[in-house]
Scaffold this motif. Structure first.
Motif, PDB file in Angstrom:
ATOM      1  N   GLY A 192     -49.269   5.808  17.132  1.00  0.00           N
ATOM      2  CA  GLY A 192     -48.495   5.942  18.361  1.00  0.00           C
ATOM      3  C   GLY A 192     -47.026   5.851  18.083  1.00  0.00           C
ATOM      4  N   ASP A 193     -46.240   5.989  19.091  1.00  0.00           N
ATOM      5  CA  ASP A 193     -44.783   5.987  18.941  1.00  0.00           C
ATOM      6  C   ASP A 193     -44.241   4.572  18.902  1.00  0.00           C
ATOM      7  OD1 ASP A 193     -44.577   8.766  18.875  1.00  0.00           O
ATOM      8  OD2 ASP A 193     -44.714   8.876  21.048  1.00  0.00           O
ATOM      9  N   GLY A 194     -44.786   3.777  17.972  1.00  0.00           N
ATOM     10  CA  GLY A 194     -44.342   2.394  17.856  1.00  0.00           C
ATOM     11  C   GLY A 194     -42.904   2.278  17.422  1.00  0.00           C
ATOM     12  N   HIS A 195     -42.351   3.379  16.862  1.00  0.00           N
ATOM     13  CA  HIS A 195     -40.974   3.299  16.374  1.00  0.00           C
ATOM     14  C   HIS A 195     -39.967   3.218  17.490  1.00  0.00           C
ATOM     15  CE1 HIS A 195     -41.806   7.561  17.046  1.00  0.00           C
ATOM     16  NE2 HIS A 195     -40.500   7.730  17.185  1.00  0.00           N
ATOM     17  N   ALA A 196     -40.411   3.430  18.743  1.00  0.00           N
ATOM     18  CA  ALA A 196     -39.457   3.404  19.854  1.00  0.00           C
ATOM     19  C   ALA A 196     -38.819   2.034  19.997  1.00  0.00           C
ATOM     20  CB  ALA A 196     -40.167   3.779  21.151  1.00  0.00           C
ATOM     21  N   GLY A 197     -39.573   0.974  19.590  1.00  0.00           N
ATOM     22  CA  GLY A 197     -39.021  -0.366  19.739  1.00  0.00           C
ATOM     23  C   GLY A 197     -38.376  -0.901  18.477  1.00  0.00           C
ATOM     24  N   VAL A 198     -38.245  -0.091  17.462  1.00  0.00           N
ATOM     25  CA  VAL A 198     -37.672  -0.539  16.204  1.00  0.00           C
ATOM     26  C   VAL A 198     -36.150  -0.560  16.295  1.00  0.00           C
ATOM     27  CG1 VAL A 198     -37.396   0.004  13.761  1.00  0.00           C
ATOM     28  CG2 VAL A 198     -39.611   0.318  14.868  1.00  0.00           C
ATOM     29  N   ASP A 199     -35.558  -1.632  15.816  1.00  0.00           N
ATOM     30  CA  ASP A 199     -34.097  -1.743  15.788  1.00  0.00           C
ATOM     31  C   ASP A 199     -33.596  -1.044  14.530  1.00  0.00           C
ATOM     32  OD1 ASP A 199     -31.455  -2.415  15.685  1.00  0.00           O
ATOM     33  OD2 ASP A 199     -31.747  -4.578  15.892  1.00  0.00           O
ATOM     34  N   TYR A 200     -33.236   0.232  14.669  1.00  0.00           N
ATOM     35  CA  TYR A 200     -32.845   1.011  13.502  1.00  0.00           C
ATOM     36  C   TYR A 200     -31.551   0.520  12.881  1.00  0.00           C
ATOM     37  CZ  TYR A 200     -36.542   4.414  14.060  1.00  0.00           C
ATOM     38  OH  TYR A 200     -37.762   5.010  14.114  1.00  0.00           O
ATOM     39  N   THR A 201     -30.660  -0.011  13.710  1.00  0.00           N
ATOM     40  CA  THR A 201     -29.411  -0.535  13.159  1.00  0.00           C
ATOM     41  C   THR A 201     -29.706  -1.649  12.175  1.00  0.00           C
ATOM     42  OG1 THR A 201     -28.175   0.041  15.155  1.00  0.00           O
ATOM     43  CG2 THR A 201     -27.214  -1.636  13.716  1.00  0.00           C
ATOM     44  N   ASN A 202     -30.608  -2.543  12.562  1.00  0.00           N
ATOM     45  CA  ASN A 202     -30.962  -3.662  11.693  1.00  0.00           C
ATOM     46  C   ASN A 202     -31.796  -3.196  10.504  1.00  0.00           C
ATOM     47  OD1 ASN A 202     -30.800  -6.524  11.240  1.00  0.00           O
ATOM     48  ND2 ASN A 202     -32.965  -6.665  11.733  1.00  0.00           N
ATOM     49  N   LEU A 203     -32.594  -2.145  10.713  1.00  0.00           N
ATOM     50  CA  LEU A 203     -33.485  -1.667   9.670  1.00  0.00           C
ATOM     51  C   LEU A 203     -32.726  -0.932   8.570  1.00  0.00           C
ATOM     52  CD1 LEU A 203     -36.570  -1.577   9.052  1.00  0.00           C
ATOM     53  CD2 LEU A 203     -36.563   0.707  10.058  1.00  0.00           C
ATOM     54  N   TYR A 204     -31.844  -0.026   8.982  1.00  0.00           N
ATOM     55  CA  TYR A 204     -31.182   0.870   8.029  1.00  0.00           C
ATOM     56  C   TYR A 204     -29.718   0.534   7.742  1.00  0.00           C
ATOM     57  CZ  TYR A 204     -35.050   4.246   8.216  1.00  0.00           C
ATOM     58  OH  TYR A 204     -36.261   4.866   8.112  1.00  0.00           O
ATOM     59  N   GLU A 205     -29.007   0.096   8.761  1.00  0.00           N
ATOM     60  CA  GLU A 205     -27.555  -0.053   8.610  1.00  0.00           C
ATOM     61  C   GLU A 205     -27.112  -1.436   8.162  1.00  0.00           C
ATOM     62  OE1 GLU A 205     -25.766   2.602   8.666  1.00  0.00           O
ATOM     63  OE2 GLU A 205     -27.479   3.799   9.273  1.00  0.00           O
ATOM     64  N   LYS A 206     -28.043  -2.341   7.999  1.00  0.00           N
ATOM     65  CA  LYS A 206     -27.706  -3.686   7.517  1.00  0.00           C
ATOM     66  C   LYS A 206     -27.124  -3.581   6.107  1.00  0.00           C
ATOM     67  CE  LYS A 206     -30.230  -7.269   8.388  1.00  0.00           C
ATOM     68  NZ  LYS A 206     -31.327  -8.268   8.453  1.00  0.00           N
ATOM     69  N   PRO A 207     -26.048  -4.317   5.801  1.00  0.00           N
ATOM     70  CA  PRO A 207     -25.507  -4.300   4.429  1.00  0.00           C
ATOM     71  C   PRO A 207     -26.479  -4.977   3.474  1.00  0.00           C
ATOM     72  CG  PRO A 207     -24.375  -5.943   5.764  1.00  0.00           C
ATOM     73  CD  PRO A 207     -25.250  -5.166   6.702  1.00  0.00           C
ATOM     74  N   ILE A 208     -26.532  -4.483   2.260  1.00  0.00           N
ATOM     75  CA  ILE A 208     -27.499  -5.044   1.307  1.00  0.00           C
ATOM     76  C   ILE A 208     -27.151  -6.466   0.887  1.00  0.00           C
ATOM     77  CG2 ILE A 208     -28.259  -2.817   0.410  1.00  0.00           C
ATOM     78  CD1 ILE A 208     -26.437  -3.294  -2.005  1.00  0.00           C
ATOM     79  N   SER A 209     -25.948  -6.927   1.235  1.00  0.00           N
ATOM     80  CA  SER A 209     -25.597  -8.318   0.945  1.00  0.00           C
ATOM     81  C   SER A 209     -26.593  -9.281   1.593  1.00  0.00           C
ATOM     82  CB  SER A 209     -24.186  -8.630   1.442  1.00  0.00           C
ATOM     83  OG  SER A 209     -24.072  -8.372   2.829  1.00  0.00           O
TER      84      SER A 209
END
Length: 203
Positions: free
Chosen positions: A61-78
């Motif tokens: 299902g479209d479970g990705h609708a509730g995913v926080d993409y900013t936190n998932l992808y844009e978080k600094p690797i630090s």
């Protein structure tokens, strides 16, 4: 942020027909299973797909609708990087082998006497050197390492997405993290496994 074009194709494929094995998905895309493995891991981690042992992948299902993409992808690797495992460039091949397996890592970062990044040694480098040399005490790390500037590095402010893209593009398992103001100084490392763990933690 949206899924890549290939990930969207995989989702549509499984929406139309489930289950499909990884091999069936790869064949329909005209790719190899290792090529799409990271896509399947991500789609499973964010619960769009479910992986069923001996059955294959099923559209969930479209479970990705509730995913926080900013936190998932844009978080600094630090925020997720790991400590650097280093070895001196005058260490022997035997020392390198021992340290790599004792610390259970895939790569050792080689530093010179000033603790500047000089190169790196992977498991493949060590295996190749071991097969080609009967006396591992006679070979130095500096001889078998991949040298700067042939090493891709990142800084602590690099995003998770960018680091992941570099890992895939250059087909490596880890990247040294260096100081932005002093690029020769190592501050940590980021690996494929650590990024995957981050995705799981955020799912």
């Amino acid at each position: 942020m949206e899924f890549t074009e290939r990930q969207q194709k995989i989702v549509q494929m499984l929406k139309a027909k489930s289950p499909l094995t990884g091999e069936e998905i790869a064949n329909q895309l005209g790719l190899s299973v290792p090529t799409i493995r990271a896509d399947l891991r991500l789609l499973t981690a964010v619960e769009v797909l479910t992986a069923r042992p001996k059955v294959g992948y099923v559209y969930r299902g479209d479970g990705h609708a509730g995913v926080d993409y900013t936190n998932l992808y844009e978080k600094p690797i630090s925020a997720i990087m790991q400590p650097a495992i280093t070895i001196k460039d005058d260490a022997t091949l035997q020392e390198a082998i021992s340290k790599l397996f004792l610390r259970d890592v895939g790569t050792l970062l080689v530093v010179d006497q000033k603790d500047h990044l000089a190169g790196l040694i992977s498991r493949k480098d060590l295996l190749r050197a071991s097969f080609n040399n009967s006396n591992p005490e006679a070979i130095l790390a500096s001889v078998i390492m991949t040298r700067m500037p042939n090493i891709i590095t990142v800084t602590a402010d690099t995003t998770v997405k960018k680091a992941g893209q570099l890992l895939l593009k250059h087909k490596v398992d880890s990247l040294p993290v260096v100081d932005q103001q002093a690029p020769q100084r190592v501050t940590g490392r980021i690996t494929k496994n650590r990024i995957f763990q981050h995705f799981i933690e955020q799912a």
